[in-house]
Scaffold this active site. Sequence first.
Site, short mmCIF file in Angstrom:
data_model
loop_
_atom_site.label_atom_id
_atom_site.label_comp_id
_atom_site.label_asym_id
_atom_site.label_seq_id
_atom_site.Cartn_x
_atom_site.Cartn_y
_atom_site.Cartn_z
N SER A 8 2.83 -2.02 10.38
CA SER A 8 4.27 -2.09 10.66
C SER A 8 4.87 -3.46 10.39
O SER A 8 5.81 -3.88 11.08
CB SER A 8 4.57 -1.64 12.09
OG SER A 8 4.14 -0.30 12.28
N GLU B 164 -7.11 5.01 7.47
CA GLU B 164 -6.82 6.42 7.17
C GLU B 164 -7.99 7.08 6.45
O GLU B 164 -8.26 8.26 6.64
CB GLU B 164 -5.52 6.53 6.35
CG GLU B 164 -4.30 6.27 7.22
CD GLU B 164 -3.11 5.66 6.50
OE1 GLU B 164 -3.07 5.69 5.26
OE2 GLU B 164 -2.23 5.13 7.21
N HIS C 174 -9.77 1.53 4.40
CA HIS C 174 -8.53 1.69 5.17
C HIS C 174 -8.79 2.67 6.32
O HIS C 174 -9.53 3.64 6.18
CB HIS C 174 -7.42 2.22 4.25
CG HIS C 174 -6.08 2.16 4.90
ND1 HIS C 174 -5.67 3.10 5.81
CD2 HIS C 174 -5.08 1.26 4.80
CE1 HIS C 174 -4.45 2.78 6.24
NE2 HIS C 174 -4.08 1.66 5.65
N GLY D 113 2.64 -1.03 4.31
CA GLY D 113 2.73 0.38 3.96
C GLY D 113 4.18 0.80 3.82
O GLY D 113 4.81 0.60 2.77
N GLY D 114 4.74 1.34 4.90
CA GLY D 114 6.09 1.90 4.87
C GLY D 114 7.12 1.01 4.20
O GLY D 114 7.90 1.46 3.35
N ASN E 101 0.87 -1.17 0.00
CA ASN E 101 0.00 0.00 0.00
C ASN E 101 0.91 1.23 0.00
O ASN E 101 1.47 1.59 1.03
CB ASN E 101 -0.89 -0.03 1.25
CG ASN E 101 -1.73 1.23 1.40
OD1 ASN E 101 -1.78 2.05 0.48
ND2 ASN E 101 -2.38 1.37 2.54
N TRP E 102 1.03 1.83 -1.17
CA TRP E 102 1.98 2.95 -1.30
C TRP E 102 1.42 4.24 -0.72
O TRP E 102 2.13 5.23 -0.65
CB TRP E 102 2.37 3.15 -2.78
CG TRP E 102 3.15 2.02 -3.37
CD1 TRP E 102 3.47 0.82 -2.79
CD2 TRP E 102 3.75 1.98 -4.68
NE1 TRP E 102 4.20 0.03 -3.65
CE2 TRP E 102 4.39 0.73 -4.83
CE3 TRP E 102 3.78 2.86 -5.75
CZ2 TRP E 102 5.07 0.35 -5.98
CZ3 TRP E 102 4.45 2.49 -6.92
CH2 TRP E 102 5.10 1.24 -7.02
N LYS E 103 0.14 4.24 -0.37
CA LYS E 103 -0.52 5.44 0.17
C LYS E 103 -0.27 6.64 -0.76
O LYS E 103 -0.16 6.45 -1.97
CB LYS E 103 -0.06 5.68 1.61
CG LYS E 103 -0.25 4.42 2.48
CD LYS E 103 -0.12 4.65 3.94
CE LYS E 103 -0.31 3.34 4.68
NZ LYS E 103 -0.27 3.48 6.12
N GLU F 106 -5.94 -4.70 10.31
CA GLU F 106 -4.93 -3.69 10.55
C GLU F 106 -5.28 -2.95 11.84
O GLU F 106 -6.05 -1.97 11.81
CB GLU F 106 -4.89 -2.68 9.39
CG GLU F 106 -4.58 -3.31 8.05
CD GLU F 106 -3.93 -2.30 7.11
OE1 GLU F 106 -2.83 -2.58 6.64
OE2 GLU F 106 -4.53 -1.24 6.86
P1 PGA Z 1 2.39 0.36 7.67
O1 PGA Z 1 0.97 0.57 6.95
O2 PGA Z 1 2.96 -0.93 7.15
O3 PGA Z 1 3.20 1.56 7.29
O4 PGA Z 1 2.12 0.29 9.15
C1 PGA Z 1 0.12 -0.50 6.69
C2 PGA Z 1 -1.17 0.01 6.11
O5 PGA Z 1 -1.64 1.08 6.51
O6 PGA Z 1 -1.75 -0.63 5.21
#
Ligand code: PGA
Length: 251
Positions: A210, A94, A92, A231-232, A6-8, A164
């Site tokens: 994470s 966010e 998600h 994500g990250g 997930n590149w956001k 998540e």
């Molecule tokens: P993260 O994000 O790996 O940076 O914690 C995961 C996500 O929000 O899908």
Amino acid sequence: MLIAGNWKMNTDARSSVELAQGIVREMVDSPSLTVAVCPPSPLLSGVAEALKGSRIRLGAQNIYWADAGAFTGEISAQMLLSLGCHYVILGHSERRQHFGETDGGVNSKVKQAVSTGLIPIICVGEQLNQRKAGKEQEVVALQVRFALEGIQVKAPNAIVIAYEPVWAIGTGETATPDQAQQMHAFIRSLIRQQFGNTIASKVNILYGGSMNPSNAEELLSQPDVNGGLIGGASLKADAFGKIIRAAQLVV
Ligand code: PGA
């Protein structure tokens, strides 16, 4: 097993293509492992081009639930399908937190995705205060039931669930393998109640929050953890590659 990045809201026209090319180089040949990347929507066609000839699949991060029309700024499932997308991340945290995404809205989008043949990666997860109050299962059960209300699922790969925990997203704090396993088994039991065992036993339930090269193998070895939404650590081809190889070890 599904590993999805997930590149956001990261990368741009050039760096998205470089990242995709880097991930293509990291890709392994393992028939039971699917790898997907979910770049920002304006970058999908460039990334699609960079992924050509590889087994890496493309996903997006949101859709609107209507087919087409006067919805300025929105993106339809059909647009994503026409670009070669297989997946779309929906609900998600966010989007729930910053953009007013409701359970009802998530449900409409899941319906649209499933009916058009796009595979929704449906995100659920509790906040820290809800876990501290012992309400994590209650919260997740409501999110799962709402998201899937009225949905017809004919094959286990028509939907994906991502657990998540909100307190683990982007914080460097991860659910322990036990916490993840417990919640994943619980989510599978909810899927079993609604869709029966054939679907439930095979549906992919991803862990997100994470996940990184050092914790991936242990999390992915849990019996009910069928992959990760990353994500990250998906923004660096080498880190994402290490997670792909950790997944390859446990499938
Ligand atoms: P993260 O994000 O790996 O940076 O914690 C995961 C996500 O929000 O899908």
